[in-house]
Design a protein around this motif. Structure first.
Motif, short mmCIF file in Angstrom:
data_model
loop_
_atom_site.label_atom_id
_atom_site.label_comp_id
_atom_site.label_asym_id
_atom_site.label_seq_id
_atom_site.Cartn_x
_atom_site.Cartn_y
_atom_site.Cartn_z
N GLY A 170 -20.75 -16.50 17.38
CA GLY A 170 -21.76 -15.43 17.52
C GLY A 170 -22.82 -15.80 18.55
N HIS A 171 -23.22 -17.05 18.54
CA HIS A 171 -24.22 -17.51 19.51
C HIS A 171 -23.73 -17.28 20.94
CE1 HIS A 171 -27.26 -20.36 21.18
NE2 HIS A 171 -26.29 -20.58 22.06
N ALA A 172 -22.46 -17.61 21.17
CA ALA A 172 -21.89 -17.44 22.51
C ALA A 172 -21.90 -15.97 22.92
CB ALA A 172 -20.47 -17.99 22.55
N ARG A 173 -21.57 -15.11 21.98
CA ARG A 173 -21.51 -13.68 22.32
C ARG A 173 -22.89 -13.14 22.70
NH1 ARG A 173 -17.10 -10.91 18.47
NH2 ARG A 173 -15.87 -12.75 17.93
N ILE A 174 -23.90 -13.60 21.94
CA ILE A 174 -25.25 -13.07 22.19
C ILE A 174 -25.85 -13.65 23.47
CG2 ILE A 174 -27.64 -13.15 21.30
CD1 ILE A 174 -26.05 -11.10 19.85
N THR A 175 -25.68 -14.96 23.66
CA THR A 175 -26.40 -15.62 24.76
C THR A 175 -25.58 -15.72 26.05
OG1 THR A 175 -25.55 -17.79 24.14
CG2 THR A 175 -27.61 -17.11 23.09
N GLY A 176 -24.25 -15.65 25.93
CA GLY A 176 -23.41 -15.87 27.12
C GLY A 176 -23.19 -17.34 27.40
N THR A 177 -23.74 -18.22 26.56
CA THR A 177 -23.51 -19.66 26.73
C THR A 177 -22.85 -20.20 25.47
OG1 THR A 177 -25.69 -20.17 25.83
CG2 THR A 177 -25.53 -19.94 28.22
N ALA A 178 -22.09 -21.28 25.63
CA ALA A 178 -21.28 -21.76 24.52
C ALA A 178 -22.13 -22.14 23.31
CB ALA A 178 -20.47 -22.97 24.97
N GLY A 179 -21.61 -21.79 22.13
CA GLY A 179 -22.23 -22.21 20.87
C GLY A 179 -21.62 -23.53 20.42
N CYS A 180 -22.25 -24.14 19.41
CA CYS A 180 -21.74 -25.43 18.94
C CYS A 180 -21.84 -25.53 17.42
CB CYS A 180 -22.52 -26.57 19.57
SG CYS A 180 -21.94 -28.20 19.07
N ALA A 181 -20.74 -25.96 16.81
CA ALA A 181 -20.73 -26.23 15.37
C ALA A 181 -20.28 -27.67 15.17
CB ALA A 181 -19.79 -25.27 14.65
N VAL A 182 -20.87 -28.32 14.19
CA VAL A 182 -20.54 -29.72 13.91
C VAL A 182 -20.18 -29.81 12.43
CG1 VAL A 182 -21.42 -32.08 13.91
CG2 VAL A 182 -22.17 -30.49 15.69
N VAL A 183 -18.98 -30.31 12.16
CA VAL A 183 -18.51 -30.36 10.77
C VAL A 183 -17.88 -31.72 10.49
CG1 VAL A 183 -18.10 -27.87 10.66
CG2 VAL A 183 -16.24 -29.37 11.39
N THR A 184 -17.77 -32.02 9.22
CA THR A 184 -17.24 -33.33 8.88
C THR A 184 -15.71 -33.34 8.97
OG1 THR A 184 -17.65 -35.18 7.38
CG2 THR A 184 -17.02 -33.09 6.36
N ALA A 185 -15.12 -34.49 8.73
CA ALA A 185 -13.66 -34.64 8.85
C ALA A 185 -12.94 -33.89 7.73
CB ALA A 185 -13.31 -36.13 8.79
N GLY A 186 -11.63 -33.82 7.83
CA GLY A 186 -10.78 -33.28 6.77
C GLY A 186 -11.15 -31.88 6.37
N PRO A 187 -11.61 -31.66 5.12
CA PRO A 187 -11.89 -30.29 4.68
C PRO A 187 -13.00 -29.61 5.47
CG PRO A 187 -12.70 -31.90 3.08
CD PRO A 187 -11.88 -32.66 4.08
N GLY A 188 -13.93 -30.40 6.01
CA GLY A 188 -14.97 -29.81 6.84
C GLY A 188 -14.34 -29.14 8.06
N THR A 189 -13.40 -29.84 8.66
CA THR A 189 -12.75 -29.30 9.86
C THR A 189 -11.78 -28.18 9.49
OG1 THR A 189 -13.03 -31.40 11.00
CG2 THR A 189 -11.31 -29.94 11.84
N THR A 190 -11.03 -28.35 8.41
CA THR A 190 -10.09 -27.25 8.06
C THR A 190 -10.86 -26.00 7.65
OG1 THR A 190 -9.84 -28.10 5.79
CG2 THR A 190 -8.18 -28.77 7.40
N ASP A 191 -12.00 -26.16 7.00
CA ASP A 191 -12.81 -24.97 6.65
C ASP A 191 -13.24 -24.21 7.90
OD1 ASP A 191 -12.72 -25.22 3.94
OD2 ASP A 191 -14.80 -25.88 3.67
#
Ligand SMILES: Cc1ncc(C[n+]2csc(CCOP(=O)(O)OP(=O)(O)O)c2C)c(N)n1
Length: 594
Positions: A98-119
């Motif tokens: 959503g951030h990318a769509r609004i701003t035109g610049t890449a958004g970033c999410a940071v999640v933990t390994a395993g289930p964090g990443t699969t989620d």
């Protein structure tokens, strides 16, 4: 400055606190009786990541914590990057999209390994299909324990590869910032999209001498990828449009991605071409503009002699290109060469940036079009008459006083409620299909929907990203009760971070779009399997979490309730009870139900 070595780090003069992890004891210093102040600056992987995010212009990350990734948070503190912590990793990934769509610049999410990443997979997949640039950073077990069965170890890169433009492991601490910038560079290769990086825990936490790491500087590691299109093809398109009698143009999402709004407006006015808009292209022209058309699209596609499709694929939303007149000359402009001519033949294809191509076409055609010419004028009048006919046919339902409330009445009220500064978000099935026909954003870039993956649950995270990126805007979101339930707990995050919005639940206590399909295929007596929801008072849910809420059962109460939600200055949910036994024409026409 004199440092004193301790077993834990270095003690600065006059300080009792040990400064850990920032200085390395060099051989000379360790052996010299009077160590000279030649300490080497050390930097950890997480701090390198944060520096690279900063260089890319990332000012916020969306995240759910885990032991594998906390050093990135520490780096974000150092770099002044805001950390928004959510309740489900899917929300973090959708918010980055959503951030990318609004701003035109890449958004970033940071999640933990395993289930964090699969989620987070669904959020990345949604961004992939919607061509939205974002970086997902996932944790990973320590490299030193590779394949030993460490906590949450999974083959993340293999899982992410088919739904990203770039997926890699950071192999060593020195490369952490370099790989982040490489991942961002890949987000902008052709049509944009997501990248994924996993960072093993020991790689992230280790410290290296700062001079050994490449730390790319802002603007120093990638160039603009904008392509203007083949000049010969542009000349051909200009000729086609100058000579057409009944042209039309469809402005798709890439028009907004490339921020080509002004070029498109100039082009349709110069060439006097009726324009239809879909996806994020909605709002390019405001409702009421002489070149803005919406309800006569099918008629135009059946009767036009030249059809220009800009930045939207011939996918299911376009009937795979089969709904265009076989006699029309079809032109397709897209950022991705693989999209041009896919699923149906075209007469002319142009690979390039929508805005650049359209402005070049307008320039090539300028002075060659007689805008007063009767032929072109009567084509616009013909389409306007079709629009009026379709609108008048629907008018009684738009103003329906029925109880339970007709969905058309709800979406009509929402359409009237929007201002030029309202970003509209739709998240749901049938109710959002109703809104797609009626709600018209009043400005460019003020419409957000999941895109071709059709992911329920994008609503709350898109609200989060939109309000965070553009606090000056009002955010209005319409949810189906089913869709809201998928990510609704992050309403609490909106309260916690003070991100107010006007939320509306079109509540039919069902997953109605699917229910329609079951009724159509298996009969009305078997339409209640697997799609029924409880009668939930979502206004109470909003209030419980610290927001504003109201229940609405009478159509006359919709507008005043929306106004009060606006005034409240809080995240809000107006729970509107709608008729579960009527369906949107778009739902009833879905090919999968035929
Ligand atoms: C994540 C996800 N799961 C399932 C679906 C399939 N699906 C499409 S529409 C729909 C019903 C949505 O119900 P609701 O949001 O209440 O809207 P309604 O159709 O009732 O207006 C479902 C389950 C989907 N699109 N996305």
């Amino acid at each position: 400055m004199q440092y004193t070595a301790t077993p834990y780090g270095w003690l600065l003069p006059g300080k009792t606190r040990v400064e850990p992890r920032t200085k390395e004891l060099t051989h000379d210093m360790a052996t010299s009786p009077d160590p000279a102040p030649q300490a080497t600056d050390l930097i950890s992987g997480g701090h390198l990541v944060a520096k690279a995010l900063k260089a890319e212009g990332v000012d916020v990350i969306y995240t759910l914590c885990g032991g594998h990734i906390i050093d990135i948070y520490d780096g974000c503190v150092e770099e002044g990057i805001k950390v928004i912590d959510v309740r489900h990793e899917q929300v973090a990934a959708h918010a980055a999209d959503g951030h990318a769509r609004i701003t035109g610049t890449a958004g970033c999410a940071v999640v933990t390994a395993g289930p964090g990443t699969t989620d987070a997979v669904t959020g990345v997949a949604n961004a992939f299909r919607a061509e939205s640039p974002m970086l997902l950073i996932g944790g990973q077990g320590a490299l030193s324990q590779h394949k030993m069965g460490s906590l949450q170890d999974l083959p993340h890169v293999d899982m992410m590869a088919p739904i990203t433009k770039f997926a890699a492991t950071v192999p060593g601490t020195e490369r952490a910032a370099d790989l982040v910038s490489m991942a961002f560079r890949e987000c902008y290769n052709g049509a944009p999209g997501p990248s994924f990086l996993e960072i093993p825990r020991d790689v992230l936490d280790a410290k290296v001498p700062v001079e050994k790491a490449r730390i790319p500087k802002a603007g120093g590691y990638r160039a603009s990828t904008r392509q203007g299109g083949d000049p010969e093809a542009i000349e051909k398109l200009a000729d086609l449009l100058v000579n057409a009698e009944k042209p039309c143009i469809l402005l798709g999402s890439q028009l907004w991605t490339t921020r080509g709004t002004d070029a498109a407006i100039d082009m349709v006015r110069t060439l006097n071409v009726p324009a239809y808009m879909n996806g994020a292209g909605r709002g390019t022209l405001p409702p009421g503009d002489p070149h803005h058309f919406q309800l006569s699209r099918r008629y135009a596609f059946n009767n036009a002699d030249v059809i220009v499709i800009v930045g939207t694929p011939f996918d299911f939303r376009m009937g795979y290109g089969r709904r265009l007149s076989p006699d029309a000359t079809v032109v397709q402009i897209d950022l991705d060469y693989r999209t041009v001519g896919k699923n149906r033949d075209i007469d002319l294809g142009i690979v390039g940036d929508a805005g650049l191509v359209l402005s070049a076409v307008a320039q090539a055609a300028s002075g060659r079009v007689d805008n007063g010419a009767r032929g072109r004028k009567s084509w616009l009048e013909e389409l306007r008459a079709e629009e009026t006919k379709a609108y008048d046919k629907r008018l009684p339902l738009l103003n329906s006083t029925a109880n339970p409330i007709h969905p058309y009445r709800l979406v009509n009220e929402i359409n009237r409620f929007l201002t030029e500064d309202s970003i509209y978000i739709g998240d749901g099935g049938d109710i959002v299909t109703f809104s797609g026909q009626v709600v018209q954003p009043k400005s460019p870039g003020h419409w957000m929907d999941p895109g071709p993956l059709g992911t329920l649950g994008v609503g709350v995270p898109f609200v989060m990203a939109a309000k965070q990126a553009r606090p000056d805007k009002e955010v209005v979101a319409l949810f189906g009760d089913g869709a809201f339930s998928l990510t609704g707990w992050d309403f609490e995050t909106l309260v916690r971070f003070d991100l107010p919005f006007v939320g509306i639940v079109g509540n039919n206590s069902s997953m109605n779009q699917i229910r329609y399909g079951q009724a159509a295929k298996y009969g009305k007596d078997r339409d209640r399997v697997g799609n029924t929801l409880g009668d939930v008072r979502y206004s109470e849910f909003a209030k419980m979490l610290g927001g504003y809420g109201e229940e609405v059962r009478d159509p006359a109460d919709i507008r005043p309730a929306l106004e009060r939600a606006r005034e409240s200055g809080k995240p809000s949910l107006i729970n509107v009870w709608i008729d579960p036994d009527v369906y949107a024409p778009g739902t009833m026409n879905q090919t999968m139900y035929k």
